[in-house]
Design a protein around this motif. Sequence first.
Motif, PDB file in Angstrom:
ATOM      1  N   ASN A   1       0.825  -1.200   0.000  1.00 21.28           N
ATOM      2  CA  ASN A   1       0.000   0.000   0.000  1.00 21.28           C
ATOM      3  C   ASN A   1       0.862   1.254   0.000  1.00 21.28           C
TER       4      ASN A   1
ATOM      5  N   HIS B   1      -1.436   7.248   1.958  1.00 23.93           N
ATOM      6  CA  HIS B   1      -1.132   7.782   3.299  1.00 23.93           C
ATOM      7  C   HIS B   1      -1.910   7.066   4.391  1.00 23.93           C
ATOM      8  N   GLU B   2      -2.985   6.383   4.043  1.00 25.30           N
ATOM      9  CA  GLU B   2      -3.795   5.657   5.007  1.00 25.30           C
ATOM     10  C   GLU B   2      -3.157   4.284   5.236  1.00 25.30           C
ATOM     11  N   PHE B   3      -2.514   4.101   6.376  1.00 25.19           N
ATOM     12  CA  PHE B   3      -1.771   2.877   6.648  1.00 25.19           C
ATOM     13  C   PHE B   3      -2.709   1.712   6.972  1.00 25.19           C
TER      14      PHE B   3
ATOM     15  N   GLU C   1      -1.178  -1.593   7.952  1.00 26.77           N
ATOM     16  CA  GLU C   1      -0.515  -2.586   8.794  1.00 26.77           C
ATOM     17  C   GLU C   1      -1.119  -2.672  10.189  1.00 26.77           C
ATOM     18  N   ASP C   2      -1.648  -1.537  10.686  1.00 28.61           N
ATOM     19  CA  ASP C   2      -2.237  -1.531  12.014  1.00 28.61           C
ATOM     20  C   ASP C   2      -3.733  -1.224  11.968  1.00 28.61           C
ATOM     21  N   ASP C   3      -4.358  -1.451  10.820  1.00 28.26           N
ATOM     22  CA  ASP C   3      -5.797  -1.236  10.679  1.00 28.26           C
ATOM     23  C   ASP C   3      -6.544  -2.247  11.554  1.00 28.26           C
TER      24      ASP C   3
ATOM     25  N   ARG D   1       2.078  -4.323   3.787  1.00 30.57           N
ATOM     26  CA  ARG D   1       3.230  -3.409   3.768  1.00 30.57           C
ATOM     27  C   ARG D   1       2.759  -2.014   3.421  1.00 30.57           C
ATOM     28  N   ASP D   2       3.070  -1.056   4.288  1.00 30.68           N
ATOM     29  CA  ASP D   2       2.782   0.352   4.030  1.00 30.68           C
ATOM     30  C   ASP D   2       4.049   1.008   3.493  1.00 30.68           C
TER      31      ASP D   2
ATOM     32  N   ARG E   1       4.611   3.902   2.426  1.00 34.87           N
ATOM     33  CA  ARG E   1       4.848   5.287   2.806  1.00 34.87           C
ATOM     34  C   ARG E   1       5.213   5.452   4.282  1.00 34.87           C
ATOM     35  N   ARG E   2       5.204   4.395   5.028  1.00 37.59           N
ATOM     36  CA  ARG E   2       5.514   4.519   6.460  1.00 37.59           C
ATOM     37  C   ARG E   2       7.003   4.839   6.622  1.00 37.59           C
TER      38      ARG E   2
ATOM     39  N   GLN F   1       6.311   6.576  -3.043  1.00 34.61           N
ATOM     40  CA  GLN F   1       5.774   5.221  -2.947  1.00 34.61           C
ATOM     41  C   GLN F   1       5.935   4.422  -4.241  1.00 34.61           C
TER      42      GLN F   1
END
Length: 345
Positions: free
Chosen positions: A100, A103-105, A107-109, A124-125, A127-128, A184
């Motif tokens: 992904n 900006h909306e992550f 991994e911790d959703d 995998r985010d 942009r993190r 990204q």
Amino acid sequence: MSANSRRLLILAEGFSGDPHWAKTMNGVLRYGADDVVAILDSTRAGERERDVPIVGDVESSLRFAPEAALVGVATVGGRFPPAWRELLRECIRNGIGIDNGLHEFIEDDVELAPLAAASGAILRDLRRPPTDLDVATGANLEVPGDIVLTVGSDCAIGKMTVSLELAREAQSHGISARFVPTGQTGIAIAGWGISVDAVVADFIAGAAERLVVEGGRRGGDLLLVEGQGSISHPGYSGVTLGLIHGSAPHAFVLCHMAGATEIDGYPGHPLLPLAELVDLHERVSLPCRRAAVACIALNTRNLDDLGARAAIAAAEAETGLVADDPVRFGSRRLLDALLEHLERR
């Protein structure tokens, strides 16, 4: 494809035919190392894009055995369209990981992360940012080799593409060149990098410094740093200045959309003339390493061949620099101008 490449499904629902919003999809199709086996877009199901089949839903993609799904679009604000939540859930339920770049992550959703844990899908985010970023230290000035940053008159006009094309051209001539990803899409292509637009403002220059240090460590004698934003953009100038000062380039390549007169999406905000943009970038470069614009890279996709040639000639006449469209006409002239400039500095 390399031995480490994955079978990739690109999620581009509703956007696969739009060159602006589907820039991540297009970048990975053109330059990525993974094996793209299908594209998901229900509005174009049954068609093909760069000879890749387009499917209408996740179930239809399963016959291609994708191992991961890449979010292939860049949306306004970097958020998922509401309808995409079900696409993500379906991928994860079927054990397909998600890469992904929004900006909306994820991994911790609170909904998607438990689904992934149950199915074994890897989230995998891209942009993190790293958690240990800091301000620039001066290590950027110790990087061996030459650093080149692409800059632009506007956003989304091809700075990443120009960096990649120049890196490819240099490599074809035996030069140890490295593309340095700062967004990204570049990360999805290269497999490493930092998305600087997601970094705390104080640490953008530090992130850029870390990237060029890493590019040098990876063996690049010529580092082509992917530019972001535009120094004269009303919304995204901050990331550009951080990149300029943090990457400490020896030279710039100025990118421009031929025929454009206003900042895209900002009516009434005129683009500066190319000659003014050349001067502006040279004046805001890092004082202890002044950089000059070495050449002009034009994006002429909205023009026919005759118009493209005329736009290139006009840019050269205005700036006194070599100009060309590296996608349409090849990168050799731009690379030669860049290398000659670097030899003279």
